[in-house]
Write a protein that holds these residues in place. Structure first.
Motif, PDB file in Angstrom:
ATOM      1  N   MET A 218      17.550   9.627   7.955  1.00 43.86           N
ATOM      2  CA  MET A 218      17.690   8.341   8.015  1.00 43.86           C
ATOM      3  C   MET A 218      16.744   7.647   7.472  1.00 43.86           C
ATOM      4  SD  MET A 218      20.742   7.760   9.511  1.00 43.86           S
ATOM      5  CE  MET A 218      20.903   6.209   9.940  1.00 43.86           C
ATOM      6  N   GLY A 219      15.675   8.385   7.149  1.00 39.49           N
ATOM      7  CA  GLY A 219      14.410   7.751   6.412  1.00 39.49           C
ATOM      8  C   GLY A 219      13.205   7.210   7.544  1.00 39.49           C
ATOM      9  N   ASN A 220      13.556   7.574   8.670  1.00 40.21           N
ATOM     10  CA  ASN A 220      12.561   7.082   9.761  1.00 40.21           C
ATOM     11  C   ASN A 220      12.936   8.381  10.978  1.00 40.21           C
ATOM     12  OD1 ASN A 220      11.745   6.187  12.479  1.00 40.21           O
ATOM     13  ND2 ASN A 220      11.632   4.219  11.472  1.00 40.21           N
ATOM     14  N   PRO A 221      11.802   8.698  11.455  1.00 44.27           N
ATOM     15  CA  PRO A 221      11.777   9.854  12.549  1.00 44.27           C
ATOM     16  C   PRO A 221      12.518   9.452  13.712  1.00 44.27           C
ATOM     17  CG  PRO A 221       9.662  10.139  11.519  1.00 44.27           C
ATOM     18  CD  PRO A 221      10.390   8.702  10.915  1.00 44.27           C
ATOM     19  N   LEU A 222      12.207   8.176  14.079  1.00 46.16           N
ATOM     20  CA  LEU A 222      12.838   7.712  15.303  1.00 46.16           C
ATOM     21  C   LEU A 222      14.215   7.675  15.029  1.00 46.16           C
ATOM     22  CD1 LEU A 222      12.749   6.222  18.280  1.00 46.16           C
ATOM     23  CD2 LEU A 222      12.335   4.276  17.129  1.00 46.16           C
ATOM     24  N   LEU A 223      14.852   7.079  14.103  1.00 42.92           N
ATOM     25  CA  LEU A 223      16.321   7.075  13.751  1.00 42.92           C
ATOM     26  C   LEU A 223      16.981   8.411  13.586  1.00 42.92           C
ATOM     27  CD1 LEU A 223      16.536   4.227  11.250  1.00 42.92           C
ATOM     28  CD2 LEU A 223      17.307   4.165  13.603  1.00 42.92           C
ATOM     29  N   ASN A 224      16.315   9.349  13.216  1.00 42.52           N
ATOM     30  CA  ASN A 224      16.741  10.912  12.787  1.00 42.52           C
ATOM     31  C   ASN A 224      17.012  11.374  14.377  1.00 42.52           C
ATOM     32  OD1 ASN A 224      16.167  10.552   9.907  1.00 42.52           O
ATOM     33  ND2 ASN A 224      14.376  11.675  10.217  1.00 42.52           N
ATOM     34  N   VAL A 225      15.889  11.220  15.095  1.00 48.75           N
ATOM     35  CA  VAL A 225      16.288  12.075  16.452  1.00 48.75           C
ATOM     36  C   VAL A 225      17.372  11.184  17.466  1.00 48.75           C
ATOM     37  CG1 VAL A 225      13.927  12.978  16.709  1.00 48.75           C
ATOM     38  CG2 VAL A 225      14.326  10.760  17.718  1.00 48.75           C
ATOM     39  N   THR A 226      17.292   9.813  17.172  1.00 47.42           N
ATOM     40  CA  THR A 226      18.408   9.120  17.858  1.00 47.42           C
ATOM     41  C   THR A 226      19.881   9.438  17.335  1.00 47.42           C
ATOM     42  OG1 THR A 226      16.786   7.273  18.068  1.00 47.42           O
ATOM     43  CG2 THR A 226      19.301   6.707  18.420  1.00 47.42           C
ATOM     44  N   VAL A 227      19.817   9.432  15.967  1.00 44.90           N
ATOM     45  CA  VAL A 227      21.336   9.791  15.350  1.00 44.90           C
ATOM     46  C   VAL A 227      21.575  11.289  15.896  1.00 44.90           C
ATOM     47  CG1 VAL A 227      22.492  10.348  13.334  1.00 44.90           C
ATOM     48  CG2 VAL A 227      21.220   8.113  13.717  1.00 44.90           C
ATOM     49  N   ASP A 228      20.524  12.229  15.952  1.00 42.21           N
ATOM     50  CA  ASP A 228      20.698  13.504  16.522  1.00 42.21           C
ATOM     51  C   ASP A 228      21.308  13.795  17.708  1.00 42.21           C
ATOM     52  OD1 ASP A 228      20.720  16.448  15.529  1.00 42.21           O
ATOM     53  OD2 ASP A 228      18.974  16.450  17.054  1.00 42.21           O
ATOM     54  N   GLY A 229      20.677  13.126  18.277  1.00 46.91           N
ATOM     55  CA  GLY A 229      21.032  13.066  19.950  1.00 46.91           C
ATOM     56  C   GLY A 229      22.405  12.355  19.994  1.00 46.91           C
ATOM     57  N   PHE A 230      22.674  11.349  19.507  1.00 42.02           N
ATOM     58  CA  PHE A 230      23.979  10.940  19.471  1.00 42.02           C
ATOM     59  C   PHE A 230      25.161  11.783  19.075  1.00 42.02           C
ATOM     60  CE2 PHE A 230      27.707   8.562  17.733  1.00 42.02           C
ATOM     61  CZ  PHE A 230      28.167   7.850  18.672  1.00 42.02           C
ATOM     62  N   LEU A 231      24.895  12.470  18.046  1.00 44.77           N
ATOM     63  CA  LEU A 231      26.042  13.472  17.487  1.00 44.77           C
ATOM     64  C   LEU A 231      26.221  14.540  18.162  1.00 44.77           C
ATOM     65  CD1 LEU A 231      25.037  12.979  13.563  1.00 44.77           C
ATOM     66  CD2 LEU A 231      27.085  12.261  14.892  1.00 44.77           C
ATOM     67  N   LYS A 232      24.964  15.159  18.609  1.00 38.24           N
ATOM     68  CA  LYS A 232      25.127  16.550  19.452  1.00 38.24           C
ATOM     69  C   LYS A 232      25.912  16.280  20.695  1.00 38.24           C
ATOM     70  CE  LYS A 232      21.413  18.850  17.224  1.00 38.24           C
ATOM     71  NZ  LYS A 232      20.022  19.467  17.448  1.00 38.24           N
ATOM     72  N   ILE A 233      25.350  15.149  21.627  1.00 35.56           N
ATOM     73  CA  ILE A 233      25.889  14.900  22.953  1.00 35.56           C
ATOM     74  C   ILE A 233      27.293  14.532  22.792  1.00 35.56           C
ATOM     75  CG2 ILE A 233      25.693  13.864  25.007  1.00 35.56           C
ATOM     76  CD1 ILE A 233      23.732  16.532  24.762  1.00 35.56           C
ATOM     77  N   GLY A 234      27.579  13.533  21.769  1.00 33.17           N
ATOM     78  CA  GLY A 234      28.945  12.922  21.580  1.00 33.17           C
ATOM     79  C   GLY A 234      29.863  13.905  21.279  1.00 33.17           C
ATOM     80  N   ALA A 235      29.481  15.078  20.608  1.00 38.65           N
ATOM     81  CA  ALA A 235      30.331  16.077  20.227  1.00 38.65           C
ATOM     82  C   ALA A 235      30.729  16.957  21.320  1.00 38.65           C
ATOM     83  CB  ALA A 235      29.931  17.043  19.069  1.00 38.65           C
ATOM     84  N   VAL A 236      29.742  17.323  22.232  1.00 35.24           N
ATOM     85  CA  VAL A 236      29.963  17.735  23.660  1.00 35.24           C
ATOM     86  C   VAL A 236      30.716  17.115  24.397  1.00 35.24           C
ATOM     87  CG1 VAL A 236      28.667  18.806  25.701  1.00 35.24           C
ATOM     88  CG2 VAL A 236      27.665  19.199  23.330  1.00 35.24           C
ATOM     89  N   ALA A 237      30.441  15.784  24.517  1.00 39.74           N
ATOM     90  CA  ALA A 237      31.693  15.147  25.356  1.00 39.74           C
ATOM     91  C   ALA A 237      32.890  14.745  24.826  1.00 39.74           C
ATOM     92  CB  ALA A 237      31.032  13.602  25.609  1.00 39.74           C
ATOM     93  N   ALA A 238      33.232  14.796  23.740  1.00 38.99           N
ATOM     94  CA  ALA A 238      34.402  14.757  23.181  1.00 38.99           C
ATOM     95  C   ALA A 238      35.089  16.223  22.962  1.00 38.99           C
ATOM     96  CB  ALA A 238      34.458  14.459  21.562  1.00 38.99           C
ATOM     97  N   THR A 239      34.355  17.404  23.096  1.00 41.07           N
ATOM     98  CA  THR A 239      34.872  18.621  23.264  1.00 41.07           C
ATOM     99  C   THR A 239      35.456  19.064  24.535  1.00 41.07           C
ATOM    100  OG1 THR A 239      33.443  19.564  21.346  1.00 41.07           O
ATOM    101  CG2 THR A 239      34.313  21.159  23.039  1.00 41.07           C
ATOM    102  N   ARG A 240      34.564  18.273  25.771  1.00 41.29           N
ATOM    103  CA  ARG A 240      34.855  18.588  27.038  1.00 41.29           C
ATOM    104  C   ARG A 240      36.204  17.747  27.451  1.00 41.29           C
ATOM    105  NH1 ARG A 240      35.161  15.386  31.329  1.00 41.29           N
ATOM    106  NH2 ARG A 240      34.221  13.612  30.317  1.00 41.29           N
TER     107      ARG A 240
END
Length: 146
Positions: free
Chosen positions: A21-43
């Motif tokens: 995303m061009g910013n480390p803070l945004l990178n980790v935020t989006v990464d966390g959103f995608l990973k845990i969001g995928a886990v929740a959807a899979t559950r």
């Protein structure tokens, strides 16, 4: 008395998706959103598949309901995770060190922000902030033990 045991490890394929995303803070935020969001959807998908098998039928209405529930849960838990990892990362950058206090502060911020978004009760917001900090701190300490 004779006994037997099983020892081994199980590991699955590791998938890393990097979105810059061009910013480390945004990178980790989006990464966390995608990973845990995928886990929740899979559950949700697993739970709903179980219920469909138990019931013995699948209808288009059930399928649509499942998709909506997957999106809702994925977005909710992804948002919680994104706020948490973003807050923890931001605190780490501000403090200049990496320790359990970052997790605690990130948990407090996350608990307060998520609670404030869903409730106007100030006491509830404070309790949720304390709970978020306690859970994040406990998880951090457990990571050190394991």
């Amino acid at each position: 008395m004779p006994s037997s045991g099983f020892s081994g490890t199980l590991s699955g394929p590791k998938v890393e998706v990097a979105i810059d995303m061009g910013n480390p803070l945004l990178n980790v935020t989006v990464d966390g959103f995608l990973k845990i969001g995928a886990v929740a959807a899979t559950r949700v998908a697993a739970e709903e598949a179980y219920h469909a098998v138990k019931k013995g039928s699948v209808s288009s209405h059930n399928f649509e309901h499942t998709l909506k529930k997957m999106c809702k849960e994925g977005a909710y838990w992804g948002t919680v995770a994104g706020v948490y990892v973003g807050a923890e990362y931001g605190v780490e950058r501000i403090r200049g060190r990496r320790d359990w206090k970052n997790a605690m502060i990130g948990g407090v911020v996350t608990g307060a922000v998520i609670s404030a978004a869903t409730s106007k009760d100030k006491d509830r917001i404070v309790v949720d902030a304390i709970t978020g900090g306690a859970i994040a701190t406990a998880a951090e300490f457990l990571n050190y033990l394991i």
